[in-house]
Write an enzyme that holds these catalytic residues in place. Structure first.
Site, PDB file in Angstrom:
ATOM      1  N   GLY A   1     -19.737  -1.053  18.452  1.00 24.13           N
ATOM      2  CA  GLY A   1     -21.024  -0.360  18.340  1.00 24.13           C
ATOM      3  C   GLY A   1     -21.073   1.053  18.885  1.00 24.13           C
ATOM      4  O   GLY A   1     -22.161   1.614  19.028  1.00 24.13           O
TER       5      GLY A   1
ATOM      6  N   HIS B   1     -11.161  -2.494   8.980  1.00 22.95           N
ATOM      7  CA  HIS B   1     -12.282  -3.214   8.382  1.00 22.95           C
ATOM      8  C   HIS B   1     -13.403  -2.214   8.146  1.00 22.95           C
ATOM      9  O   HIS B   1     -13.756  -1.444   9.043  1.00 22.95           O
ATOM     10  CB  HIS B   1     -12.763  -4.324   9.321  1.00 22.95           C
ATOM     11  CG  HIS B   1     -14.025  -4.988   8.862  1.00 22.95           C
ATOM     12  ND1 HIS B   1     -14.185  -5.464   7.580  1.00 22.95           N
ATOM     13  CD2 HIS B   1     -15.196  -5.256   9.501  1.00 22.95           C
ATOM     14  CE1 HIS B   1     -15.399  -5.999   7.460  1.00 22.95           C
ATOM     15  NE2 HIS B   1     -16.026  -5.879   8.611  1.00 22.95           N
TER      16      HIS B   1
ATOM     17  N   HIS C   1     -17.262  -1.519   5.657  1.00 19.46           N
ATOM     18  CA  HIS C   1     -18.235  -1.986   4.668  1.00 19.46           C
ATOM     19  C   HIS C   1     -18.397  -0.888   3.619  1.00 19.46           C
ATOM     20  O   HIS C   1     -19.521  -0.525   3.254  1.00 19.46           O
ATOM     21  CB  HIS C   1     -19.577  -2.306   5.337  1.00 19.46           C
ATOM     22  CG  HIS C   1     -19.576  -3.551   6.154  1.00 19.46           C
ATOM     23  ND1 HIS C   1     -20.581  -4.484   6.125  1.00 19.46           N
ATOM     24  CD2 HIS C   1     -18.659  -4.042   7.029  1.00 19.46           C
ATOM     25  CE1 HIS C   1     -20.305  -5.479   6.957  1.00 19.46           C
ATOM     26  NE2 HIS C   1     -19.150  -5.227   7.525  1.00 19.46           N
TER      27      HIS C   1
ATOM     28  N   ASP D   1      -0.200   1.703  -8.793  1.00 21.56           N
ATOM     29  CA  ASP D   1       0.595   2.536  -7.890  1.00 21.56           C
ATOM     30  C   ASP D   1       0.651   1.911  -6.499  1.00 21.56           C
ATOM     31  O   ASP D   1       1.528   2.250  -5.695  1.00 21.56           O
ATOM     32  CB  ASP D   1      -0.022   3.943  -7.760  1.00 21.56           C
ATOM     33  CG  ASP D   1       0.353   4.860  -8.920  1.00 21.56           C
ATOM     34  OD1 ASP D   1       1.389   4.603  -9.571  1.00 21.56           O
ATOM     35  OD2 ASP D   1      -0.380   5.825  -9.171  1.00 21.56           O
TER      36      ASP D   1
ATOM     37  N   HIS E   1     -18.816 -10.636   2.288  1.00 19.15           N
ATOM     38  CA  HIS E   1     -18.718  -9.789   3.458  1.00 19.15           C
ATOM     39  C   HIS E   1     -18.227  -8.397   3.035  1.00 19.15           C
ATOM     40  O   HIS E   1     -19.022  -7.636   2.490  1.00 19.15           O
ATOM     41  CB  HIS E   1     -17.802 -10.487   4.479  1.00 19.15           C
ATOM     42  CG  HIS E   1     -17.742  -9.819   5.809  1.00 19.15           C
ATOM     43  ND1 HIS E   1     -17.171 -10.410   6.913  1.00 19.15           N
ATOM     44  CD2 HIS E   1     -18.154  -8.611   6.213  1.00 19.15           C
ATOM     45  CE1 HIS E   1     -17.250  -9.583   7.937  1.00 19.15           C
ATOM     46  NE2 HIS E   1     -17.844  -8.496   7.543  1.00 19.15           N
TER      47      HIS E   1
ATOM     48  N   TYR F   1       8.858   8.432  -5.716  1.00 21.01           N
ATOM     49  CA  TYR F   1       7.645   9.189  -5.410  1.00 21.01           C
ATOM     50  C   TYR F   1       7.728   9.663  -3.971  1.00 21.01           C
ATOM     51  O   TYR F   1       8.160   8.932  -3.089  1.00 21.01           O
ATOM     52  CB  TYR F   1       6.409   8.304  -5.598  1.00 21.01           C
ATOM     53  CG  TYR F   1       5.110   9.033  -5.399  1.00 21.01           C
ATOM     54  CD1 TYR F   1       4.466   9.625  -6.470  1.00 21.01           C
ATOM     55  CD2 TYR F   1       4.544   9.135  -4.130  1.00 21.01           C
ATOM     56  CE1 TYR F   1       3.259  10.301  -6.302  1.00 21.01           C
ATOM     57  CE2 TYR F   1       3.347   9.827  -3.954  1.00 21.01           C
ATOM     58  CZ  TYR F   1       2.707  10.400  -5.038  1.00 21.01           C
ATOM     59  OH  TYR F   1       1.529  11.071  -4.855  1.00 21.01           O
TER      60      TYR F   1
END
Lengths: 230, 230, 230, 230
Positions: free
Chosen positions: A46, A94, A96, A119, A170, A228
């Protein structure tokens, strides 16, 4: 001072998330592991990105025990711990992010519609099913790690080849050899998610990419004959 | 020092891509040719835009042979080489811009729905079909050039009038007399792709622009009686 | 120096377009009129916004004749001239803003779905039909002005109450008492166009705003009993 | 000087709206209350954000009477006053943010499709029905406050748990213990609105989040056993 390198790595990687437009407020977290020491540095829970510093990163071991740090670690810490414990990876993200989360809420794998996707991975981006009530009521974040691993087992895919997942209802998780690579994968997932959404709007019957082209593009960037980059 | 002018041109044009929002990470490349010298300067493979400099551009001839440069050129270099060899153009751009790529993944030409499109080309923006397995397993990037040229032959359109194409399941390519013009075309394609997508969402039965209006707008900007610009 | 005030006004208003995200490259133009002098200052054709200055604005009279200026005026100059000649307005804007243009390409009026719309106009935003071949082959930009005015006559709406229009297959025009107000209307149109598009996606049966609410919101901001602003 | 603290709070919170991309021009307002003094500070009507200062905030009591200030307060002031009078809250935000407004125009509650939503509220985000003609013709902004409260009564939800609402055909309102928290809720609403829109496009049959997961995520952040944040 023994953890400074992963605190720095985790701090820098966390700061990439707002720059890449992948988070609103504090809706995301990155960790960076030192596998030899058996610990990872993770964002405190937080705390706004603009208030972060390497010193605020929390050091946690692969069982989720806090080793060093004054702040409470991310509420998703146990998910990170489980994945580090079972998978040989160096960084986890992680978020959202908007389009990735919309696919997760839709409970659908993201189909491999083009070379931008191929790719980076040959499979569809898997969406783990929403967790059972038992798992949710138990140790939720710990079980989220197992939900992800079970999804990979069920679909027979490898976390070394597919470095990202949606957790149903989620949001996305991604990982890689380093925290930086995990952030990169997080941005790739969001872009591929947006392109796949638009593709289905433009042509609801759009076919998946054919195998020869998937293989070609993936092997351009990965594997023994890749050509690449430098 | 003989190639400095095209290194500068290629560098500046490459740096436009992130500014115009056309690339994520290193998903794009621009080249600038000197047709008299028979060479082009192209972005090195996998190098982030913020690390580029004119000196890092790689000089390649129209057969794809490296002439000068310490870095490996873009993995798409052979596609550029083929197009320069067969078409009289001075700059080429390849991106995975979001809306253009979604149309490519949809394997659809972008219909000419309005004057924004007709200001730049009279035809629909063609989508070349995905390549055959034979072409993919052969010299893939080299064959991509031929796939583009074959598409123009099949549809009977000229690369001088239509300076952009989608490669099915892959992404957009654009070109022009200069690298700067090719970048301009790349941004036009992305904008027109977004507008056409929205048009079909708002009115699934939206008609193509009528011929008189296509002709009028194209000729305002192009041809002997054009009156746009200074 | 007699035209300096409208050159300044037109310059400042033109520079708002890229800031508000309403134009790509040079796809837009603003003019500012001095109705007493019977002239307007307008953007020169095809000049990038970053190269503009008040001195580069071109002074044109209401018949479209150039009065002062070294550069060629916007290719849409005659449309501006016709509107100034017939309507008592002080500024005009033309853009190819993304959502507004998509509605124009869809050849649909933008329905009045909510108070954001009703704060600015009571009617749907009208879409003039695409022009006839005769008008296109004639003096195209001049006829575009008449196409707009005919649309308002046919629909029985007033340019003083509805300060914006879509030209079918083309793009939006807006106007106002000043160039600044015309730019404001151009941004309102784009926002309302995006909201209306999303509304139809979320609820294909969404009803138009009811009359009492349209009237209430419009009259909060306009008319004798308005109480919005200072 | 007795109101300086809420003038500062309201000013800072108002300035967050353009930074978070929640307003165009002056289409939004924030107020901050001192419940002991029974007053709130609110944005003056129609003043551009870049021209605001703490001194320009207007002090109003919970009956809507101006207590201090040279400027006319926001036209939505009476809606704020009614909510402060009846609900124990410290800040209120009103915006016409794009996705939230599109849902309001669609007259639909935003379904709880995922954990991003459930992290903030367990219910769907309610959409109050459009107001009756009687309410509109009466004291409109005053009645808007009652329309919001009636909606919460009818649905049996608490303003302490659900700190946001859509007013049908109009736009979002949000609130919280402080003005800052109300702005936070406003940004959450917009993000959740966009994700829900995309979810329905990707999977028209997407199910609502199941109760166990709603409860788990909400209680992670709220209530006696919350463990999110410091």
């Amino acid at each position: 001072m023994k953890y400074q390198h992963i605190k720095d790595e985790a701090y820098k990687a966390n700061m990439q998330l707002p720059k890449l437009g992948l988070v609103l407020f504090t809706f995301g977290n990155v960790s960076a592991a030192d596998r030899e020491l058996g610990v990872f540095a993770i964002k405190p829970s937080g705390v706004p990105y603009e208030d972060l510093s390497p010193e605020k990163m929390v050091i946690v071991d692969f069982d989720g025990k806090i080793v060093e740090g004054d702040l409470r670690p991310s509420s998703d810490t146990l998910t990170h711990a489980v994945l580090y414990k079972h998978w040989e990876i160096g960084g986890i993200v992680h978020t959202h992010s908007t389009y990735g989360t919309a696919w997760a809420q839709s409970q659908r794998d993201i189909p491999n519609y083009g070379t931008t996707h191929a790719d980076h991975l040959t499979a569809d981006i898997p969406c783990a099913p929403p967790m059972s009530d038992e798992m949710i009521l138990g140790d939720y974040e710990y079980q989220t790690g197992f939900q992800i691993m079970d999804c990979f087992k069920d679909k027979g895919i490898s976390y070394k080849e597919v470095e990202m997942v949606l957790v149903g209802n989620h949001a996305p998780f991604s990982w890689g050899k380093t925290a930086d690579k995990a952030v990169y994968n997080s941005a790739v997932l969001e872009t591929v998610a947006k392109m796949a959404y638009l593709t289905e709007q433009i042509n609801p019957g759009a076919p998946r990419l054919k195998d020869s082209l998937i293989k070609k593009h993936f092997e351009r960037k990965h594997g023994p004959n890749s050509y690449y980059g430098q």
